[in-house]
Design a protein around this motif. Structure first.
Motif, short mmCIF file in Angstrom:
data_model
loop_
_atom_site.label_atom_id
_atom_site.label_comp_id
_atom_site.label_asym_id
_atom_site.label_seq_id
_atom_site.Cartn_x
_atom_site.Cartn_y
_atom_site.Cartn_z
N GLY A 86 0.79 -1.22 0.00
CA GLY A 86 0.00 0.00 0.00
C GLY A 86 0.82 1.28 0.00
N ARG A 87 2.15 1.14 0.06
CA ARG A 87 3.00 2.33 0.19
C ARG A 87 4.11 2.40 -0.84
NH1 ARG A 87 5.75 1.74 4.64
NH2 ARG A 87 5.03 -0.35 5.20
N VAL A 88 4.16 1.44 -1.75
CA VAL A 88 5.17 1.40 -2.82
C VAL A 88 4.44 1.19 -4.14
CG1 VAL A 88 7.18 0.21 -3.75
CG2 VAL A 88 6.95 0.48 -1.28
N GLU A 89 4.82 1.93 -5.15
CA GLU A 89 4.12 1.86 -6.43
C GLU A 89 4.45 0.59 -7.20
OE1 GLU A 89 1.65 2.58 -9.47
OE2 GLU A 89 1.75 3.67 -7.56
N ARG A 90 5.72 0.18 -7.18
CA ARG A 90 6.14 -0.93 -8.06
C ARG A 90 7.18 -1.79 -7.36
NH1 ARG A 90 4.86 -1.61 -13.04
NH2 ARG A 90 3.89 0.45 -12.95
N TYR A 91 7.10 -3.11 -7.57
CA TYR A 91 8.02 -4.06 -6.94
C TYR A 91 8.83 -4.76 -8.02
CZ TYR A 91 9.30 -7.10 -2.92
OH TYR A 91 9.96 -7.74 -1.90
N ALA A 92 10.14 -4.54 -8.04
CA ALA A 92 11.04 -5.23 -8.98
C ALA A 92 11.77 -6.33 -8.22
CB ALA A 92 12.05 -4.25 -9.57
N TYR A 93 11.52 -7.55 -8.62
CA TYR A 93 12.13 -8.71 -7.97
C TYR A 93 13.18 -9.31 -8.90
CZ TYR A 93 12.58 -13.28 -5.72
OH TYR A 93 13.08 -14.41 -5.11
N VAL A 94 14.42 -9.35 -8.42
CA VAL A 94 15.50 -9.94 -9.21
C VAL A 94 15.42 -11.44 -9.05
CG1 VAL A 94 17.97 -10.05 -9.64
CG2 VAL A 94 16.93 -7.88 -8.93
N GLY A 143 0.04 -7.40 -7.66
CA GLY A 143 -0.70 -7.57 -8.90
C GLY A 143 0.21 -7.54 -10.11
N ALA A 144 -0.28 -8.02 -11.23
CA ALA A 144 0.53 -8.18 -12.43
C ALA A 144 1.06 -6.85 -12.96
CB ALA A 144 -0.27 -8.89 -13.52
N GLU A 145 0.27 -5.79 -12.86
CA GLU A 145 0.65 -4.50 -13.47
C GLU A 145 1.69 -3.74 -12.67
OE1 GLU A 145 -0.36 -3.67 -16.51
OE2 GLU A 145 -1.35 -5.63 -16.50
N ARG A 146 1.94 -4.16 -11.44
CA ARG A 146 2.91 -3.45 -10.59
C ARG A 146 4.10 -4.32 -10.24
NH1 ARG A 146 -0.27 -2.30 -5.56
NH2 ARG A 146 1.54 -1.07 -4.93
N SER A 147 4.24 -5.49 -10.89
CA SER A 147 5.30 -6.43 -10.56
C SER A 147 6.24 -6.60 -11.75
CB SER A 147 4.70 -7.80 -10.20
OG SER A 147 3.79 -7.69 -9.13
N LEU A 148 7.53 -6.51 -11.49
CA LEU A 148 8.56 -6.71 -12.51
C LEU A 148 9.47 -7.84 -12.07
CD1 LEU A 148 10.13 -5.69 -15.08
CD2 LEU A 148 11.45 -4.25 -13.49
N VAL A 204 11.92 0.12 -14.19
CA VAL A 204 11.09 0.64 -13.12
C VAL A 204 10.57 2.03 -13.47
CG1 VAL A 204 11.21 1.55 -10.77
CG2 VAL A 204 12.08 -0.73 -11.25
N ALA A 205 11.47 2.88 -13.96
CA ALA A 205 11.08 4.25 -14.31
C ALA A 205 10.06 4.28 -15.44
CB ALA A 205 12.32 5.06 -14.68
N ALA A 206 10.15 3.30 -16.34
CA ALA A 206 9.23 3.23 -17.48
C ALA A 206 7.93 2.53 -17.15
CB ALA A 206 9.91 2.52 -18.66
#
Length: 346
Positions: A86-94, A143-148, A204-206
């Motif tokens: 609820g406090r981060v826009e996007r999650y990038a998981y290596v 969710g799919a749209e916020r996960s990398l 992430v920026a894109a």
């Protein structure tokens, strides 16, 4: 951009932090305090494995993105992702290309079949299942749209704490005949950790989402180019000291690919899985891979700054030591020389 880095003091995480600082981003590093945090960040201390109390430092605050490199129990990723959703826009998981089922076909893309994984798995989990479980944990919370998902292949470069490229550099710097695994022109795939970091921050920026295999394109470098770069960087042995040996002879001598001779795999099923990935998707979204000579030279410069000794390898269950011992290498070279002499006499 406001970036939260979970980890950030050793290899991949440190490269991501340095790349973000280089862009002028506001970086927060959450770590256990075992290594100093890079200068210029806001440091938060905690132990993710002791949730919820270990995540207390993350109870407040908001960020544009979080980058996570966790490789063990997926439940640790799950707890962090749920807390931050609820406090981060996007999650990038290596993640890793190890999430694909074995054997991985030559030219595999992100559409390949995946191993089973659970976001709730704890304890010791096989590496591929752990990374897949981490992906599922992020997807469940964000969710799919916020996960990398950054599905990395072999990662090399400065700060490497696995020991593959550092072993080759140290071995060649020591001099003497070096057991070099052929064919010399065998293509290899890897990703410089700094190229991984820059692509991840760009993505992430894109606002990119979904899985991306991240490794250099096929043919970016060869075993010969890698080891020649090690020779050039260290000023150790000259090219004559590299004893190029065909895969069949090495296997007959009992040499273990990948572990005893890091990076190298003989042609076949395992080679296809590790060194022939189709990375068209990442290339189309801006992946840039620096020359192998730059990766090697910068890694050697980093090692020299540490006195020429690589840091201890991380304590990961089931991971064998990297590289041949001097005694084992001498034994193999002697056996190969004897076999060649016998073949000549015959």
């Amino acid at each position: 951009m406001r970036l939260l880095m979970l980890g950030g003091t050793e290899f991949v995480g440190r490269a991501v932090v340095e790349a973000a600082l280089g862009r002028g981003w506001d970086v927060t590093v959450f770590h256990r305090g075992r290594h100093p945090a890079p200068e210029g960040v806001t440091a938060l201390l905690g132990d993710r494995t002791t949730a919820p109390e270990g995540l207390a430092a993350l109870a407040t605050g908001s960020w544009d993105a979080v980058v996570d490199t966790w490789s063990l129990a997926p439940s640790v990723v799950r707890d962090a992702a749920r807390l931050l959703a609820g406090r981060v826009e996007r999650y990038a998981y290596v993640s890793s290309r190890s999430v694909y089922t074995w054997p991985m076909a030559a030219g595999l893309t992100e559409d390949g079949p995946l191993v089973d994984g659970s976001p709730d798995a704890g304890g010791e989990v096989p590496y591929g299942e752990a990374k897949r479980g981490g992906e599922l944990a992020v997807a469940d919370a964000f969710g799919a749209e916020r996960s990398l998902f950054v599905r990395a292949g072999l990662i090399l470069g400065p700060y490497e704490n696995v020991g593959r490229l550092p072993w080759w550099l140290g071995r060649i710097a020591r001099g003497g005949p070096v057991l070099a695994p052929g064919p010399e022109a065998l293509p290899i795939q890897y990703i410089d950790v700094r190229d991984l970091a820059e692509w991840t921050l760009d993505a992430v920026a894109a606002g990119r989402c979904g899985p991306y295999d991240l490794v250099s394109p096929p043919g970016h470098a060869t075993m010969g180019e890698l080891l020649d770069a090690c020779v050039e960087a260290t000023g150790g042995t000259d090219a004559v000291g590299l004893r190029w040996t065909e895969p069949e002879a090495l296997l007959a001598a009992g040499v273990e690919p990948w572990t005893e001779l890091p990076v190298w795999l003989p042609p076949g099923e395992t080679y296809d899985a590790m060194h022939t990935a189709d990375v068209s998707r990442a290339l189309a979204t801006g992946l840039r891979c620096r020359p192998v000579a730059e990766t090697v030279a910068d890694t050697w410069a980093w090692l020299e700054s540490l006195g020429g000794v690589a840091p201890d390898q991380p304590n990961r269950p089931g991971r064998p030591p990297v590289g041949l011992s001097p005694e084992r290498e001498a034994e193999v070279l002697t056996a190969l020389a004897g076999a060649a002499e016998a073949a000549g006499l015959a």
